[in-house]
Design a protein around this motif. Sequence first.
Motif, PDB file in Angstrom:
ATOM      1  N   GLY A 193      37.195  48.145  32.194  1.00  8.78           N
ATOM      2  CA  GLY A 193      36.075  48.525  33.039  1.00  8.78           C
ATOM      3  C   GLY A 193      36.425  49.697  33.940  1.00  8.78           C
ATOM      4  N   LYS A 194      37.605  49.627  34.537  1.00 10.10           N
ATOM      5  CA  LYS A 194      38.068  50.714  35.406  1.00 10.10           C
ATOM      6  C   LYS A 194      38.223  51.997  34.604  1.00 10.10           C
ATOM      7  N   ASN A 206      36.493  52.895  31.926  1.00 10.22           N
ATOM      8  CA  ASN A 206      35.149  53.435  31.695  1.00 10.22           C
ATOM      9  C   ASN A 206      34.587  54.095  32.953  1.00 10.22           C
ATOM     10  N   TYR A 207      34.796  53.437  34.087  1.00  9.11           N
ATOM     11  CA  TYR A 207      34.293  53.970  35.350  1.00  9.11           C
ATOM     12  C   TYR A 207      34.915  55.332  35.657  1.00  9.11           C
ATOM     13  N   ALA A 215      31.379  50.170  31.913  1.00  6.12           N
ATOM     14  CA  ALA A 215      32.221  49.673  33.010  1.00  6.12           C
ATOM     15  C   ALA A 215      31.651  48.374  33.562  1.00  6.12           C
ATOM     16  N   ASN A 264      32.160  45.517  31.105  1.00  5.45           N
ATOM     17  CA  ASN A 264      33.551  45.036  31.117  1.00  5.45           C
ATOM     18  C   ASN A 264      33.855  44.220  32.360  1.00  5.45           C
ATOM     19  N   TYR A 265      33.406  44.707  33.505  1.00  6.20           N
ATOM     20  CA  TYR A 265      33.626  43.972  34.760  1.00  6.20           C
ATOM     21  C   TYR A 265      32.933  42.611  34.740  1.00  6.20           C
ATOM     22  N   GLU A 309      35.304  46.280  42.451  1.00  7.58           N
ATOM     23  CA  GLU A 309      35.042  47.360  41.506  1.00  7.58           C
ATOM     24  C   GLU A 309      33.660  47.218  40.861  1.00  7.58           C
ATOM     25  N   ALA A 336      30.472  49.854  41.013  1.00  4.19           N
ATOM     26  CA  ALA A 336      29.767  50.324  39.816  1.00  4.19           C
ATOM     27  C   ALA A 336      28.264  50.070  39.933  1.00  4.19           C
TER      28      ALA A 336
END
Length: 251
Positions: free
Chosen positions: A153-154, A156-157, A185, A188-189, A205, A209
């Motif tokens: 996720g991070k 992608n972000y 992101a 995923n998170y 996070e 987002a």
Amino acid sequence: MLKNVLAFAYLLLFSGVLYAQTADELVEQAKQLEKQMNEGVALARYKDAIRIQPDNLTALIGASELCSREGYRQKDSDEKVRNYDEAKAYAEEAIKLAPENADANYVMAVAMGRKALIAGAKEKVAASKEVKKYAELAIKFNPNYAKAYHVLGKWNYEVANLNTFEKAAAKMLFGGLPDGSLASAISNYEKCRKLDPSFVLNYLELARAYKENDEQDKTIEVLKKAVSLRSIYQDDADLKSQCKKMLEGLE
């Protein structure tokens, strides 16, 4: 003569077993210290175990993860880099021992990802592909690995937020990077949250987002949940404080 040789061989064997047991004991001490949120001493115990038994996989993984966390806490950039490099070195040894171990691949993704966040454009882009690779390997070897989804996720972000210079560096070095998006992101998170609802960093996070995606109601919901969680890791109190401050700015 033969008796002496056998006695010496037995002594070496016995010493090896003793050291292995001592390393295992140190690893157990480190795990208990982590639960007590005393990560600095836990890291020292993992390092002691590695000195005794360099191929202790659990100690290598534990040391790598805690070095990454220690680096994150440092104010001095050189100290950050030193800790992240150390984290990467331990992860490399772990992967050599067990290339299909999910934890080994995860700590490599974390070490490289942490360092990428403070690196220059070219270094950041160069590390980015490796971060994604190791995070995806961790998920391949353990499809329910919550924290690996957080790293993805991070990734992608950060890729979604690359600046013009960083995008140019990516194109020059690699012909571009795989697509990263805010939507991915968030996905995923959320997957991480589903698998591990206690992971405070993931809530912070995820809230960032959602906020960037102009979803204020979801941002507030995530932050409210975060501040109600029990602290598990040493940094959780500070992370919850950040969540509370962010929440106060929205309400």
